[in-house]
Each structure stands twice: as C-alpha cells, then as structure tokens.
Design a protein around this motif. Structure first.
Motif, mmCIF file in Angstrom:
data_model
loop_
_atom_site.group_PDB
_atom_site.id
_atom_site.type_symbol
_atom_site.label_atom_id
_atom_site.label_comp_id
_atom_site.label_asym_id
_atom_site.label_seq_id
_atom_site.Cartn_x
_atom_site.Cartn_y
_atom_site.Cartn_z
ATOM 1 N N ASP A 178 33.456 29.041 41.879
ATOM 2 C CA ASP A 178 32.870 30.343 41.940
ATOM 3 C C ASP A 178 33.937 31.237 42.319
ATOM 4 O O ASP A 178 34.714 30.835 43.089
ATOM 5 C CB ASP A 178 31.645 30.194 42.858
ATOM 6 N N ILE A 184 34.838 23.849 48.414
ATOM 7 C CA ILE A 184 34.913 23.720 47.075
ATOM 8 C C ILE A 184 34.963 22.485 46.549
ATOM 9 O O ILE A 184 36.114 22.004 46.574
ATOM 10 C CB ILE A 184 35.907 24.779 46.402
ATOM 11 N N ARG A 215 30.089 34.266 53.432
ATOM 12 C CA ARG A 215 30.098 34.349 52.105
ATOM 13 C C ARG A 215 29.472 35.774 51.666
ATOM 14 O O ARG A 215 30.199 36.276 50.705
ATOM 15 C CB ARG A 215 29.265 33.136 51.365
ATOM 16 N N SER A 226 30.226 37.407 40.568
ATOM 17 C CA SER A 226 30.704 36.144 41.077
ATOM 18 C C SER A 226 31.312 35.297 40.054
ATOM 19 O O SER A 226 31.907 34.334 40.090
ATOM 20 C CB SER A 226 29.435 35.334 41.632
ATOM 21 N N ALA A 227 31.228 35.618 38.737
ATOM 22 C CA ALA A 227 31.964 35.303 37.497
ATOM 23 C C ALA A 227 33.334 35.629 37.619
ATOM 24 O O ALA A 227 33.808 36.631 37.783
ATOM 25 C CB ALA A 227 31.301 35.590 36.305
ATOM 26 N N TRP A 228 34.239 34.635 37.094
ATOM 27 C CA TRP A 228 35.684 35.022 36.792
ATOM 28 C C TRP A 228 35.871 35.873 35.791
ATOM 29 O O TRP A 228 34.982 36.007 34.592
ATOM 30 C CB TRP A 228 36.587 33.705 36.502
ATOM 31 N N GLU A 262 30.521 38.499 48.471
ATOM 32 C CA GLU A 262 29.555 38.832 47.485
ATOM 33 C C GLU A 262 29.419 40.387 47.597
ATOM 34 O O GLU A 262 29.267 40.840 46.336
ATOM 35 C CB GLU A 262 28.199 38.211 47.899
ATOM 36 N N ASP A 272 33.694 32.179 45.889
ATOM 37 C CA ASP A 272 34.264 31.136 46.886
ATOM 38 C C ASP A 272 35.722 30.926 46.842
ATOM 39 O O ASP A 272 36.408 30.688 47.818
ATOM 40 C CB ASP A 272 33.657 29.592 46.303
#
Length: 287
Positions: free
Chosen positions: A161, A181, A118, A128-130, A122, A164
C-alpha cells in the motif's frame, strides 16, 4: 543512456517537506515544472512530497497548506536515537550491518503504535493506491538492514500500500515505529542516505532537492552520491543560509513549517534558471 528526467526528493522531517514544497512552488511560479519528471525518487520527507505530486496534487495548494500556522511539537530525535546512530557509525563501516544495528534499536524503542501513526499519512496523501506515474519510495528493513525501493510492485509476493510505503520511509528510528509490510518491519529510508541520489544514475537530467546533505560513517553525503551519477545534467538544491536559520535543528516541529516553506519558495525562484537549463538538457540530448 535513456533520455529521461528524474526528480530526487530527500529526507528532512516536517520542515524538509515544507522546504521542498516551497522550492517546487517557487520553480513553478518561475515557469519550471519539475513535477513532470519521468521518475520521482522520494526518501522520508521526500517520499511524502513525491507521492503527493505523482498523485497529481496541485503544488500551489500544497504550498498553501505548508504556510498555514502549525502547532509546535515536542517530537524530536532524542539522545538515545542520536547515540544509536553514532554507535553504529563507530562500530561498523559496513552499511547493512550498521543499519541492522539501528534497526534493532528502532524495533525495541517505545513509540506510538503503528496503527496510531498511519492516519497521518492517510491524511497527507491524495490516495492509498500507487500513482500511474513512476515513483520510487525508499526504506530500510529494520531487521536485516537491507535497503529496499518500493515502486508499486509486490514485496515477498504481497501488495504494498502506498500509505504504508511512505510511512515506512518516514519511520525515524526511536521517534516513530517501523512499519510492517509483508511481515517485515521497515524504517526510514534516510538510514541508507539522506537523499539516495545514486538511484538516479543513468538519467539525462537530474534535479535533487536535499534538505539534509551531510553523511555519517557509512552514510554518504549527498555530494558524493551526486558526483558519481555521471548524468548529462544535474542540479542540486539545498537549504541556503536563510533557510537553515529558519529551519534550525527541530526538523520535526510543525511550528517551523511555514518559515521553511517560504524560504524554499524564495530559493525556488532564485535557482529557476539553473534548474530550467538542466531540465531542458534531456530534450536537447534526445533531439
């Protein structure tokens, strides 16, 4: 038909990310900004690039990062993974069944833990937000073989997320672990198609960047999907002979990243006029 524009970014590993960023850089230098698309569709490598540009990352900065020297890696799709793909192709022409067969291999394969993978995404993504802009990220349910498009909305009632979603789209079977997920395991969206370009059906202008174009058994080649779009204007950019020579077969090797990016930039400059005409077609049809 909605008079809108869509940018499709396909799979292709580490070199696929670099090549696509290079193409976008060359286009931008020539005055063609396709990152202002009304919708970006990303698969695997394309999901990384799509998430970056939708989040507002500067293409010039992305290109500079890609041409920086990379350390050689031994990561590759091994014999077992390739055999699993070939076996699925032989045993089933039904896409979902074939993907489920590959998914069983992906879940059982000995790879690094999800948690260890992951941080790669990152670090690669600005957030990490759409993003506020429409972005579709493709993946495949590793258990059922179902094709899934993440768009920032919930899956099975729970949030998804962005890190993800992109990680799932990039989870090459046998190389990296499927991503969990909402209690489900998801693998590489390229297991349904190298670019999933058919999702762009109905748009007035479509630009497809496809590092990989071939098909296999149930996997349709990009050319077949593009032929079925029936869109007003379509431009497909794939690696030329020079780019293919630089990229070679080691798509996951960061050492090949700078050369792939430079080759992509040269192509972006070369195809700028064609892409410009396609990109402007939506405006003409809406007028």
């Amino acid at each position: 038909m909605a008079h809108t524009r869509v940018l499709v970014l396909g799979s292709g590993g580490v070199t696929g990310v670099a090549w696509q960023v290079g193409v976008l850089s060359g286009l931008a230098e020539a005055g063609v900004d396709v990152t202002d698309a009304d919708l970006v569709i990303g698969t695997s490598a394309g999901a990384v690039v799509g998430a970056q540009v939708c989040a507002g990352a500067d293409v010039a900065a992305l290109y500079a990062g890609q041409v920086a020297p990379g350390v050689s890696s031994s990561e590759r799709m091994g014999v077992r993974a390739v055999s699993a793909l070939a076996w699925a192709a032989v045993c089933s022409r039904d896409g979902r069944r074939a993907r489920a067969r590959i998914g069983r291999y992906a879940v059982a394969a000995a790879t690094m833990p999800e948690a260890a993978r992951r941080p790669v995404f990152e670090a690669a993504l600005p957030a990490s937000a759409w993003p506020d802009r429409p972005l579709w990220v493709t993946a495949v349910d590793a258990v059922t073989g179902e094709f899934v498009v993440f768009d920032g909305g919930p899956v099975d009632g729970g949030p998804v997320d962005l890190v993800d979603a992109v990680g799932a789209s990039c989870a090459v079977p046998g190389v990296w672990p499927p991503v969990t997920i909402g209690g489900r395991r998801f693998m590489d969206g390229g297991m349904r198609s190298a670019a999933n370009a058919d999702l762009a059906a109905g748009f007035s202008s479509v630009v497809v960047l496809a590092p990989i174009t071939w098909g296999l058994g149930w996997l349709p080649p990009v050319s077949r999907q593009v032929a079925g779009l029936c869109s007003g204007a379509v431009a497909v950019v794939t690696p030329d002979r020079s780019a293919r020579r630089v990229i070679g077969r080691r798509l996951l090797d960061p050492a090949r990243r700078p050369g792939a990016a430079r080759a992509g930039r040269r192509q972006g400059l070369a195809v700028a006029d064609v892409v410009r005409r396609v990109w402007k077609a939506a405006g003409r049809s809406s007028g």
